[in-house]
Design a protein around this motif. Structure first.
Motif, PDB file in Angstrom:
ATOM      1  N   ALA A 205      60.624  51.619 -42.393  1.00 51.45           N
ATOM      2  CA  ALA A 205      59.772  51.081 -41.802  1.00 51.45           C
ATOM      3  C   ALA A 205      61.115  50.544 -40.461  1.00 51.45           C
TER       4      ALA A 205
ATOM      5  N   VAL B 232      61.926  47.004 -38.591  1.00 54.28           N
ATOM      6  CA  VAL B 232      62.525  46.046 -38.350  1.00 54.28           C
ATOM      7  C   VAL B 232      63.693  45.042 -37.828  1.00 54.28           C
TER       8      VAL B 232
ATOM      9  N   LEU C 191      52.505  46.124 -47.084  1.00 54.91           N
ATOM     10  CA  LEU C 191      51.415  45.877 -46.519  1.00 54.91           C
ATOM     11  C   LEU C 191      50.268  45.435 -45.759  1.00 54.91           C
ATOM     12  N   TRP C 192      50.254  45.022 -44.466  1.00 47.44           N
ATOM     13  CA  TRP C 192      49.683  44.007 -44.070  1.00 47.44           C
ATOM     14  C   TRP C 192      48.012  44.788 -43.857  1.00 47.44           C
ATOM     15  N   SER C 193      48.009  45.548 -44.678  1.00 47.30           N
ATOM     16  CA  SER C 193      46.317  46.008 -44.893  1.00 47.30           C
ATOM     17  C   SER C 193      45.770  46.523 -46.546  1.00 47.30           C
TER      18      SER C 193
ATOM     19  N   MET D   2      51.897  51.816 -39.201  1.00 42.06           N
ATOM     20  CA  MET D   2      51.242  50.617 -39.915  1.00 42.06           C
ATOM     21  C   MET D   2      52.459  49.533 -39.146  1.00 42.06           C
ATOM     22  N   SER D   3      51.434  48.241 -39.580  1.00 43.72           N
ATOM     23  CA  SER D   3      52.027  47.253 -39.806  1.00 43.72           C
ATOM     24  C   SER D   3      52.658  46.713 -41.089  1.00 43.72           C
ATOM     25  N   ALA D   4      53.669  45.815 -41.674  1.00 43.53           N
ATOM     26  CA  ALA D   4      54.174  46.038 -42.923  1.00 43.53           C
ATOM     27  C   ALA D   4      55.272  44.371 -42.311  1.00 43.53           C
ATOM     28  N   THR D   5      55.460  43.807 -43.901  1.00 44.36           N
ATOM     29  CA  THR D   5      56.269  42.719 -44.099  1.00 44.36           C
ATOM     30  C   THR D   5      57.528  43.028 -45.086  1.00 44.36           C
TER      31      THR D   5
END
Length: 279
Positions: free
Chosen positions: A126, A128, A147-149, A190-193
């Protein structure tokens, strides 16, 4: 895609002509060297018997040395030409997936220009941008990824790379975290936090300023319980940002909080959850 698979190719016509020219030059240099070595061998025999002079022998030796140098130059030129012809085909340096193609058919390229981006198979990472106050905890705190999803699943992460200098525009530090336990849900792009918690410390969350509610006994946020009813969760204000606030308390990343109209609500009221996408 497997390692060594062709990804793109340059026009090889000129490169093939250069290789053929280098081969011809190398063949000619070999013939000249063979003749020069023969002359040198005969001159040595003649000088041994006293039938030639030292000056003549020196000239023949110099010619032979020049022929050896010419052959070496021709051999190196042939190697370079063959390498250039081999480099005309861009091949994958490892197993992976092509993520971006930056060239088009017929485009003129220059040496060193990026043509294709390849994501290698294996360990997922990832990328960041860490704020300055998170840098001391980058490799000491416990990092988790969501994951945002699929915010219901949390993945463990470990710091692999941290930039020593901040970005001039954002003043953040580029970092890469290895995802330790990825599954099929984790896909490229993918987007993630990313959350970093120091050992023994409390979790700090970023919430909109409009979500804070203060009845006179400290800041709180309205949290939506599993049954859809509201609960007032006290929080501790860490600091303010431009359009958000960092808080700690009885909330987590998985909680849903009310962002607008917090002064009109009351505990126990049942609400219907609406996300930003549905507004």
């Amino acid at each position: 895609m497997k390692a060594g698979a062709p990804l793109a190719a340059l026009d090889e016509n000129d490169l093939k002509l250069q290789a053929e020219q280098a081969e011809a030059e190398f063949a000619a240099a070999k013939m000249v060297l063979a003749q020069a070595q023969g002359d040198e061998k005969r001159a040595l025999a003649l000088r041994k018997n006293g039938w030639t002079t030292d000056a003549a022998l020196d000239r023949i030796r110099a010619a032979a040395q020049e022929a050896r140098g010419r052959q070496q130059r021709a051999e190196r030129a042939l190697e370079l030409a063959r390498n250039s012809l081999e480099y005309a085909t861009l091949r994958a340096d490892g197993d992976g997936v092509v993520t971006q193609t930056l060239v088009e058919p017929g485009q003129v390229m220059i040496a060193g220009q990026t043509a294709i981006k390849l994501a290698h198979s294996g360990e997922l990472e990832a990328a960041v941008a860490l704020p300055e106050d998170f840098v001391p905890l980058a490799d000491k705190g416990t990092a988790t990824l969501t994951l945002w999803s699929n915010k219901g699943k949390t993945y463990q992460a470990k710091l692999r790379e941290l930039s020593p200098a901040a970005d001039a525009a954002t003043r953040t530090f580029a970092a890469r975290y290895s995802i330790l336990d990825p599954d099929q849900a984790v896909q490229l792009g993918m987007s993630a936090t990313l959350a970093i918690a120091a050992p023994g410390s409390q979790t700090v969350m970023s919430v909109p300023l409009s979500a804070l509610y203060n009845q006179g006994d400290g800041p709180s946020v309205w949290k939506v319980e599993a049954d859809g009813r509201l609960k007032l969760a006290p929080v501790k204000l860490i600091r303010y940002a431009s359009d958000a606030a960092l808080v700690a308390g009885e909330i987590s990343e998985k909680d849903q909080i009310v962002m607008l109209g917090v002064h009109k609500l009351e505990a126990g009221r049942k609400v219907r959850v609406m996300t930003r996408q549905s507004l």
